[in-house]
Design an enzyme around this catalytic site. Sequence first.
Site, short mmCIF file in Angstrom:
data_model
loop_
_atom_site.label_atom_id
_atom_site.label_comp_id
_atom_site.label_asym_id
_atom_site.label_seq_id
_atom_site.Cartn_x
_atom_site.Cartn_y
_atom_site.Cartn_z
N ASP A 309 87.91 17.16 18.07
CA ASP A 309 86.82 17.23 17.11
C ASP A 309 87.16 16.34 15.93
O ASP A 309 88.33 16.04 15.69
CB ASP A 309 86.60 18.68 16.64
N HIS A 310 86.16 15.93 15.21
CA HIS A 310 86.37 15.18 13.97
C HIS A 310 86.41 16.15 12.79
O HIS A 310 85.66 17.12 12.74
CB HIS A 310 85.25 14.17 13.76
N TYR A 544 81.36 18.68 13.47
CA TYR A 544 80.54 19.20 14.58
C TYR A 544 80.58 18.32 15.82
O TYR A 544 79.61 18.24 16.57
CB TYR A 544 79.07 19.38 14.16
N HIS A 545 81.73 17.69 16.07
CA HIS A 545 81.82 16.71 17.16
C HIS A 545 82.78 17.16 18.26
O HIS A 545 83.64 16.41 18.69
CB HIS A 545 82.26 15.35 16.60
N LEU A 546 82.63 18.36 18.73
CA LEU A 546 83.54 18.91 19.74
C LEU A 546 83.33 18.20 21.08
O LEU A 546 82.19 18.03 21.54
CB LEU A 546 83.32 20.41 19.91
#
Length: 616
Positions: A309-310, A544-546
């Site tokens: 994630d980011h 929110y970049h899973l």
Amino acid sequence: MPDSADFVVVGAGSAGAVIAARLSEDPDVRVVLIEAGGRPPAAELMPAACPVLQVNPETDWMLTADAGGCGRGLRGGRMMVPRGKMLGGSSGINYMAYVRGHPGDFDAWAAGGADGWSYDDVLPYFTKSEGLVPSEAIPLDLEVHNTEGPLGVSVRNPVVPGAQAFVDAAVATGIPLGDYNGRDRGGAAGVVSLFQTTTRDGKRASTYHAFLEGEPEQRPNLTIVTAAQATRVLFSGEPGALRATGVEYATADGGTEVVEAGREVILCAGAVGSPQLLMLSGVGPREHLESLGIQVLADAPEVGRHLKDHLHLGLMFPAPGLGVSMAAMGVAMGPDALRAPAGPLPADPAEDASLPPELQGLKAEAERQLTEWFTTGRGLASSSLYDAGAWFSSGLGDEHTHDVQLAIFVCGYNPDIWNGVLSVDPAEYFDDPAIAVGPTAENLFVLANPVQPHSEGEIRLASADPLAAPDIRMNYLTDPHDLAVMTAAVRRALDVVTEMGRAHEIGDLLVPRRLAEKHGFTAGDVPSDGLIEDLARHYAFTVYHLTSTCRIGSVVDPQLRVLGIDGLRVADASVMPNVVSGNTNAASIMIGEKAAELLATDHGVALAEFVASHSA
């Protein structure tokens, strides 16, 4: 509802909506699309309304995670994990940045064994979706864009001044202006631009609006089942010779239904939901499943692992005259956004008749701006206030791509959003929240974001109950490399803000008192590496970049087929071999487009258009 179909797609999000829409272009193919949420609410269309879609159980799964090496300043030490729960999925709650990723991201996937996923391979699927409205506000590599696709892509209109100031300042610090979705990302120096956003005429272009709304959802061969939470995949055969035959799902009234799949089941439940559903179905790490009493049908130790994630750190600055106040946003969003208890208008519109003249004028202006946005797509309501980004290399590794992204929110939000969406007590962050993030405060949030994290998390089941939230372990900042890149990202962000301050009034970096005192920091100082690291461990937030929990090569093959099981694929962000160097929604949509053609090719489905012939 039908009890069988050719294809059963689980999850109507960024990839699932695309796959269901594309496969149902063939009238002879029956598709069932299962979605746990419902139709998007009216607020989903308004880009400015992003925060109200989070921490809302109607549109958000309301998940949280063990943050690992950060989260110390968050409520309960837990990281929020917003996941869209509606038709359109997370494309209906995100901040709409349309970022494909660096060409080197995809070439690295292919070099690692993901055959067919190089940049040249995936580019046709990006362009197939895209319906870009070119703008003079940004440079564009038009040869790799499409203006005719269903997915609206455009630049905010009018451009928010704070976003343009960020772009101008980044250029002045040596980051070239360019098309970050083009073929040339500027080498190590990188690229900066206003964001291309998934909007059309100032409205959100989620995958629901782009691919399902209107004619597609009326097709007799496409059945969309909402308020239906998939609980397990059904199989025939013995371990070692399994075939997916259908999906069991829970209905809103507590019942259980089954839909059979004559050809394939496609999981598009995202980087959390897809591994969770595989494990609930008996496909996952043997020891973990057996500890929960789940029968193991296929020992798949990599399911749920390698979570990427980011994580970004927001640097907040007072910016009078450049930042956008929440009062201004409230007016832009219309009278309902100004109602009590938070706003000056009465909670009951019936009381508006007795408003004093100044509030009558405020209501009239709010109505005017709302009407302007709705009819023309112009105005502040068309902006999520996340409107510009820059990418470059830190020089600390990952030379195949850019490992840093900077972005800007041209606002500082309000105490309610800090408490709810960000899960931070504003009284701990600010000396006086009523002033720092009051209704008329004008602030900027500059976001420092390492986009090639080395830390990996995992998804596990908390119990065998299919309706229970999973155990999400983010493990942020557990690899020291990520803190080094974060520090470099913050240093560059501070350079950009300093440059912005040459042309605009920018105040000092706001640092929570307890961390400032711990590190001997006073207003106007340059933060030390120790302070930057402490800020990240306390107040860095998920972007929110899973991704990568069912990655190609570990859980699925390059055709997205689950290894060792027939009739079952995964097609969403979970299959990414590694997270792309930027926002992940565009790449998730691309995965949906490519998956639809892989399925169509294997099963003789007649899509309206194939682009595979254009790829290697």
